[in-house]
Motif scaffolding. Structure first.
Motif, mmCIF file in Angstrom:
data_model
loop_
_atom_site.group_PDB
_atom_site.id
_atom_site.type_symbol
_atom_site.label_atom_id
_atom_site.label_comp_id
_atom_site.label_asym_id
_atom_site.label_seq_id
_atom_site.Cartn_x
_atom_site.Cartn_y
_atom_site.Cartn_z
ATOM 1 N N ALA A 171 0.774 -0.907 0.170
ATOM 2 C CA ALA A 171 -0.232 0.468 -0.097
ATOM 3 C C ALA A 171 0.978 1.619 -0.096
ATOM 4 O O ALA A 171 0.321 2.263 -0.439
ATOM 5 C CB ALA A 171 -0.784 -0.245 1.446
ATOM 6 N N ALA A 172 1.711 1.302 -0.060
ATOM 7 C CA ALA A 172 2.795 2.456 0.683
ATOM 8 C C ALA A 172 3.530 2.399 -0.731
ATOM 9 O O ALA A 172 3.865 3.601 -1.193
ATOM 10 C CB ALA A 172 3.781 1.728 1.878
ATOM 11 N N GLY A 173 4.071 1.921 -1.170
ATOM 12 C CA GLY A 173 4.153 1.587 -2.470
ATOM 13 C C GLY A 173 3.269 2.635 -3.515
ATOM 14 O O GLY A 173 3.877 3.298 -4.857
ATOM 15 N N ILE A 174 1.923 1.773 -3.769
ATOM 16 C CA ILE A 174 0.852 2.543 -4.451
ATOM 17 C C ILE A 174 0.650 4.089 -4.446
ATOM 18 O O ILE A 174 0.298 4.947 -4.553
ATOM 19 C CB ILE A 174 -0.140 1.361 -3.728
ATOM 20 C CG1 ILE A 174 -0.127 0.245 -5.090
ATOM 21 C CG2 ILE A 174 -1.502 2.451 -5.509
ATOM 22 C CD1 ILE A 174 1.072 0.099 -6.050
ATOM 23 N N ALA A 175 0.425 4.189 -2.792
ATOM 24 C CA ALA A 175 0.361 5.338 -2.103
ATOM 25 C C ALA A 175 1.490 6.784 -2.703
ATOM 26 O O ALA A 175 0.560 7.069 -2.872
ATOM 27 C CB ALA A 175 -0.221 4.934 -0.650
ATOM 28 N N GLU A 176 2.327 6.361 -2.851
ATOM 29 C CA GLU A 176 2.390 7.463 -3.706
ATOM 30 C C GLU A 176 2.901 7.788 -4.755
ATOM 31 O O GLU A 176 3.034 8.296 -5.916
ATOM 32 C CB GLU A 176 4.463 6.698 -3.531
ATOM 33 C CG GLU A 176 5.367 6.557 -2.280
ATOM 34 C CD GLU A 176 6.837 5.897 -1.750
ATOM 35 O OE1 GLU A 176 7.045 5.786 -2.549
ATOM 36 O OE2 GLU A 176 6.671 5.820 -0.523
ATOM 37 N N ARG A 177 2.210 6.536 -5.739
ATOM 38 C CA ARG A 177 2.214 6.906 -6.964
ATOM 39 C C ARG A 177 1.396 8.285 -7.248
ATOM 40 O O ARG A 177 0.196 9.114 -6.345
ATOM 41 C CB ARG A 177 1.133 5.623 -7.899
ATOM 42 C CG ARG A 177 1.911 4.638 -7.922
ATOM 43 C CD ARG A 177 3.412 4.729 -8.366
ATOM 44 N NE ARG A 177 3.770 3.302 -7.841
ATOM 45 C CZ ARG A 177 3.431 2.391 -9.609
ATOM 46 N NH1 ARG A 177 2.881 2.273 -10.051
ATOM 47 N NH2 ARG A 177 4.379 1.603 -9.282
ATOM 48 N N ASP A 178 1.433 8.960 -8.774
ATOM 49 C CA ASP A 178 0.849 9.834 -8.427
ATOM 50 C C ASP A 178 -0.812 10.724 -8.819
ATOM 51 O O ASP A 178 -1.332 11.304 -8.707
ATOM 52 C CB ASP A 178 1.258 10.286 -10.031
ATOM 53 C CG ASP A 178 3.166 11.354 -9.822
ATOM 54 O OD1 ASP A 178 3.233 11.258 -8.984
ATOM 55 O OD2 ASP A 178 3.440 10.981 -10.928
ATOM 56 N N TYR A 179 -1.745 8.933 -9.203
ATOM 57 C CA TYR A 179 -2.477 8.712 -8.997
ATOM 58 C C TYR A 179 -3.553 9.062 -8.257
ATOM 59 O O TYR A 179 -4.297 9.204 -8.356
ATOM 60 C CB TYR A 179 -3.091 7.764 -10.260
ATOM 61 C CG TYR A 179 -2.501 6.441 -9.427
ATOM 62 C CD1 TYR A 179 -3.280 6.024 -8.800
ATOM 63 C CD2 TYR A 179 -1.439 5.046 -10.272
ATOM 64 C CE1 TYR A 179 -3.107 4.943 -9.038
ATOM 65 C CE2 TYR A 179 -1.699 4.373 -9.502
ATOM 66 C CZ TYR A 179 -1.591 3.506 -8.652
ATOM 67 O OH TYR A 179 -1.467 2.253 -8.386
ATOM 68 N N VAL A 180 -2.861 8.171 -7.244
ATOM 69 C CA VAL A 180 -2.997 8.447 -5.887
ATOM 70 C C VAL A 180 -3.780 10.415 -5.129
ATOM 71 O O VAL A 180 -4.385 10.256 -4.873
ATOM 72 C CB VAL A 180 -2.230 7.562 -4.646
ATOM 73 C CG1 VAL A 180 -3.360 7.704 -3.496
ATOM 74 C CG2 VAL A 180 -2.787 5.933 -5.234
ATOM 75 N N ALA A 181 -2.190 10.426 -5.980
ATOM 76 C CA ALA A 181 -1.867 11.920 -5.216
ATOM 77 C C ALA A 181 -3.125 12.423 -6.139
ATOM 78 O O ALA A 181 -3.754 13.746 -5.527
ATOM 79 C CB ALA A 181 -0.139 12.843 -5.354
ATOM 80 N N ALA A 182 -3.756 12.307 -7.557
ATOM 81 C CA ALA A 182 -4.374 13.007 -7.503
ATOM 82 C C ALA A 182 -5.941 13.037 -7.364
ATOM 83 O O ALA A 182 -6.674 13.720 -7.375
ATOM 84 C CB ALA A 182 -4.561 11.949 -9.919
ATOM 85 N N ALA A 183 -6.216 11.873 -7.159
ATOM 86 C CA ALA A 183 -7.141 11.067 -6.530
ATOM 87 C C ALA A 183 -7.473 12.475 -4.862
ATOM 88 O O ALA A 183 -8.713 12.427 -4.474
ATOM 89 C CB ALA A 183 -7.201 9.505 -6.110
ATOM 90 N N ARG A 184 -6.330 12.443 -4.334
ATOM 91 C CA ARG A 184 -6.559 13.203 -3.261
ATOM 92 C C ARG A 184 -6.835 14.980 -3.347
ATOM 93 O O ARG A 184 -7.842 15.701 -3.044
ATOM 94 C CB ARG A 184 -5.620 13.135 -2.111
ATOM 95 C CG ARG A 184 -5.218 12.235 -1.931
ATOM 96 C CD ARG A 184 -3.543 11.638 -1.012
ATOM 97 N NE ARG A 184 -3.134 10.609 -0.718
ATOM 98 C CZ ARG A 184 -1.367 10.516 -0.073
ATOM 99 N NH1 ARG A 184 -0.355 11.118 -0.467
ATOM 100 N NH2 ARG A 184 -1.360 8.808 0.431
ATOM 101 N N ILE A 185 -6.152 15.476 -4.772
ATOM 102 C CA ILE A 185 -6.722 16.277 -4.900
ATOM 103 C C ILE A 185 -8.242 16.736 -5.312
ATOM 104 O O ILE A 185 -9.423 17.675 -5.192
ATOM 105 C CB ILE A 185 -5.353 16.920 -6.129
ATOM 106 C CG1 ILE A 185 -4.498 17.763 -5.703
ATOM 107 C CG2 ILE A 185 -6.575 18.066 -6.736
ATOM 108 C CD1 ILE A 185 -3.766 17.891 -6.575
ATOM 109 N N ALA A 186 -8.534 15.559 -6.168
ATOM 110 C CA ALA A 186 -10.112 15.519 -6.606
ATOM 111 C C ALA A 186 -11.055 15.513 -5.503
ATOM 112 O O ALA A 186 -12.385 15.545 -5.267
ATOM 113 C CB ALA A 186 -10.332 14.659 -7.094
ATOM 114 N N GLY A 187 -10.337 15.279 -4.307
ATOM 115 C CA GLY A 187 -11.065 15.427 -2.968
ATOM 116 C C GLY A 187 -12.192 14.247 -2.384
ATOM 117 O O GLY A 187 -13.253 13.847 -1.919
ATOM 118 N N ILE A 188 -11.643 12.325 -3.070
ATOM 119 C CA ILE A 188 -11.770 11.335 -2.726
ATOM 120 C C ILE A 188 -11.094 11.256 -1.119
ATOM 121 O O ILE A 188 -10.099 11.786 -0.389
ATOM 122 C CB ILE A 188 -11.433 10.109 -3.830
ATOM 123 C CG1 ILE A 188 -10.952 10.315 -4.736
ATOM 124 C CG2 ILE A 188 -11.161 8.957 -3.544
ATOM 125 C CD1 ILE A 188 -12.695 10.145 -5.197
ATOM 126 N N GLY A 189 -11.882 10.263 -0.400
ATOM 127 C CA GLY A 189 -12.151 10.056 0.891
ATOM 128 C C GLY A 189 -10.953 9.173 0.621
ATOM 129 O O GLY A 189 -10.688 8.113 0.065
#
Length: 668
Positions: free
Chosen positions: A182-200
């Motif tokens: 999970a730590a490896g995936i959470a560093e991906r840009d698409y996860v950061a993009a989802a955070r910016i999009a307001g995904i909980g």
């Protein structure tokens, strides 16, 4: 604005030879290997026996024959009988259901508990997450069988206690694996993009992280089932597992030991069954790991939750932004602090700038100058224990340093877009492109599935993706680099943003596609009035598309000037050195290219005075002791230099010709 025409390699999907195989194809490829095929067939036979054996041979397995007690192998009893004359071979077959079934149930418990424990740090705060991680690390340090014996005593003797004991004992290993993946995936840009999009956090976990770690977890669960089978047989052998009149292979093995010197086959048969089935689970798991390109490992990297931006102590919070209506972003004294081995690091120091509507601002500087960290801090993507402080961080009149984090996510999700450096890591590889774009509209505009997909296709078409309807049904690996970057820009336009921050959007693209992407972004700015912040190390790119340029060095802005003045009116020696290092059509091909001597400073060893002094040909004693402030000149530009605008010495462009010196790291 000229119409963008796509080059051939951007209008076709990736060729079948280079296309990434889908999940089903990879799993089928496992069965085509000798080990995978043999282990798969053996495992299939075991599972079939587990289902049909009690139905066919239960009567023969429980038939008591006092005339043949502890008899040896014969044509009637292939591996002999036990102390009641019951056929051991049939009993081993019938015990398959209980042995395999309970082992799979224990494995399921271990996986579920491991997933819960491994993902809790993503959902909880930093302190609770650290406590959970510490508990997992302590549990992993103990041998699994020892933990199983410990929990068997707690849960009690019998089937229920043994299943719970083995399941709970196996959970820490799966929890550790889940944390690492999970730590490896959470560093991906698409996860950061989802955070910016307001995904909980919960939705982010379920929809973006877990689907991308499913395969390695299945591999480890398959291998873990073999270990659970052995552990269950061990507990039953010790009398802590299955109790009479029920029996499994461990119980049969324990019974066979009573007459091992007279009748060794009675103990050998269940032992062989345990070894064969355990080996089948392990071999199949290893074959799957190799077939789908995964490594079943356990690591130690926990993910820390997203940090909230922190305000510096001020007398009163600013409730409203008094700036003019065309100001999109206002940053004052933004500072980012990260923990270091020898103390806190400050890679971004007192950065201040303003971005207006329909304005393009470029941020340039060498690697490590703090460009991307500045953008991440604005987007509130700095993770704990990193800290973000500022006197003001205002977006569309909303103070991002105070108020509800949920409201901030909603505002950023609707009006802020970020285009990351590598579009391949910016998209979730398990989702189709259209679905990823549609999620943004569904999250913030409450559109239906059909409406959001229609908008996704429209946005792909708006960024010049040919065959947008067909492309929306494809996966990221089926897009070329230029098409992925365009799709990433299209994702940013799903909610009509007021600001787009593009972090190295043309990196790894050829010059033709680079030109198309830059033209596309300029066209979006002109047509929609979107403010654009372009982060790059390429001065030529910034000079081409930007209105204003911020030059960063050692975490701070050293010059702020119009893009048209880069070549002729730059005042800071570092800015002039960056411009001189860019080759043009008039460069002398017989001479080595110009470089900036030395190397950027280490944030952990920030010098006293001006950070650029050691590399600057104009440096004086004052530069080594006093750090210049960023002051505004008569033309409205800003510069931080004691010798701003002074003529450079004749020898200021140092040429490095010794390639061995470059390779040895003596120059940057």
């Amino acid at each position: 604005m000229s119409i963008i025409r796509d080059v051939d390699h951007d209008t076709v999907a990736t060729s079948p030879a280079t296309r990434r195989p889908r999940s089903a194809d990879r799993w089928l490829a496992v069965l085509r290997t000798p080990v995978g095929l043999s282990a798969g067939l053996l495992l299939a036979v075991v599972l079939v026996l587990a289902v049909v054996s009690p139905l066919i041979w239960d009567h023969s397995a429980n038939a008591v024959d006092t005339d043949n007690i502890l008899s040896g192998p014969s044509g009637k009893h292939w591996v002999g009988t036990d102390n009641l004359g019951r056929d051991i071979f049939y009993r081993v077959l019938v015990a398959t259901r209980l042995s395999v079934g309970l082992s799979l149930l224990a494995t399921l418990i271990a996986v579920v508990l491991g997933l819960i424990l491994g993902t809790l740090p993503l959902l909880t705060g930093r302190v609770i997450g650290q406590l959970i991680t510490a508990g997992i690390n302590i549990a992993v340090a103990f041998p699994g069988l020892l933990l199983a014996l410990f929990f068997a005593v707690i849960f009690g003797i019998g089937i229920k206690g043994a299943v719970l004991a083995i399941g709970v004992a196996g959970a820490p290993a799966f929890a550790r694996l889940t944390q690492t993946l999970a730590a490896g995936i959470a560093e991906r840009d698409y996860v950061a993009a989802a955070r910016i999009a307001g995904i909980g956090r919960l939705r982010l976990l379920v929809r973006h992280i877990l689907p991308n770690i499913g395969e390695p977890l299945i591999v480890n669960a398959t291998i873990g089932a073999g270990g659970a089978l052995l552990a269950f047989a061990g507990l039953s052998f010790l009398g802590l597992g299955v109790q009479p009149p029920s029996y499994d292979w461990g119980a049969l093995l324990q019974n066979g030991l009573t007459g091992i010197y007279i009748h060794p086959a009675g103990a050998l048969a269940p032992g062989v069954a345990v070894v064969i089935v355990g080996l089948a689970f392990n071999l199949f798991g290893e074959a799957v790991a190799k077939g789908i390109g995964l490594t079943a490992t356990v690591g130690r990297v926990p993910l820390r939750p997203i940090a909230e931006s922190r305000r510096r102590p001020t007398p009163a919070a600013v409730e409203a932004d008094p700036t003019p209506g065309d100001v999109v972003l206002q940053v004052e004294n933004l500072t980012v602090t990260l923990p270091g081995a020898t103390g806190p690091l400050v890679p971004v120091r007192s950065v201040s700038f303003t971005v207006h509507r329909a304005e393009t601002v470029g941020i340039v500087g060498e690697s490590g100058s703090g460009k991307s960290l500045t953008a991440m801090a604005i987007a509130q993507l700095i993770e704990e224990p990193g800290q973000v402080t500022a006197d003001r961080l205002s977006f569309l009149g909303t103070d991002l340093l105070s108020g509800s984090g949920r409201d901030h996510r909603h505002l950023l999700g609707r009006s802020f877009a970020m285009v990351f450096q590598d579009p391949m890591t910016s998209f979730n590889p398990t989702w189709r492109i259209g679905r990823q774009l549609a999620e943004v509209a569904a999250q913030h505009q409450r559109m239906t599935r059909a409406e959001s997909m229609t908008r996704a296709v429209e946005r792909l078409r708006a960024v010049r993706v040919p065959g947008a309807e067909r492309r929306a049904r494809q996966y990221p690996h089926e897009f070329s680099g230029g098409m992925r970057q365009r799709a990433m820009i299209g994702m940013g336009l799903m909610n009509d943003p007021a600001l787009i921050i593009a972090d190295e959007p043309t990196t790894a693209l050829d010059v033709t596609v680079q030109r198309q992407v830059l033209q596309l972004m300029a066209q979006i700015r002109d047509e929609n009035g979107v403010a654009l912040v372009l982060i790059s190390h390429d001065v030529a790119v910034v000079r081409q598309v930007c209105d204003r340029v911020l030059v960063m060095y050692a975490g701070r802005i050293v010059e702020d000037l119009r893009a048209s003045d880069l070549s002729s009116s730059a005042r800071h020696p570092y800015t002039r050195a960056l411009v001189a290092a860019v080759p043009d059509m008039d460069v002398d091909l017989d001479q080595p290219l110009s470089v900036i001597p030395g190397r950027p400073i280490d944030p952990a060893q920030h010098p006293t005075g001006c950070a650029y002094a050691a590399r600057c040909p104009l440096a004086s004693e004052r530069c080594a002791t006093d750090d210049p402030e960023l002051v505004t000149d008569v033309d409205g530009g800003r510069v931080a230099c004691w010798h701003a605008g002074e003529p450079m010495p004749h020898h200021w462009q140092q040429i490095v010709t010794d390639r061995e010196a470059v390779a040895a790291g003596e120059v940057s």
